[in-house]
Design a protein around this motif. Sequence first.
Motif: not given
Length: 104
Positions: A69-72, A75-81
């Motif tokens: 969640i923090e990465e999302f 902007g560091q990660t895409d939750l759909t991936a």
Amino acid sequence: MSNLHQQLKRRRKALGLRQQDMEMRIGMPRQQYQRLESGGNPRLETLELVAKGLNLRVMLIPEDKVRTIEEFLTGQTDLTATAEPISDHVADNPWQGLLGDEDD
């Protein structure tokens, strides 16, 4: 100052609000809000009121999901991936089928 208190202060400042502005937004006197922001220990009801006044939402996040969640949020990660596959196991959804929604 805890992470929670820092988040409240950052959000208030991001909205361009002063501590005394919180009285007009949520009815909390400046002194009380100042104590909260500087490390006070609010009741859940008070925290939800302050969050609403800052256009925030209080949420509980499972420990194993916090990093994702923090990465999302940064902007560091895409939750759909990283989404987990949906399971049909009753232990994963004990409410499944109770209202006749088995086909949904």
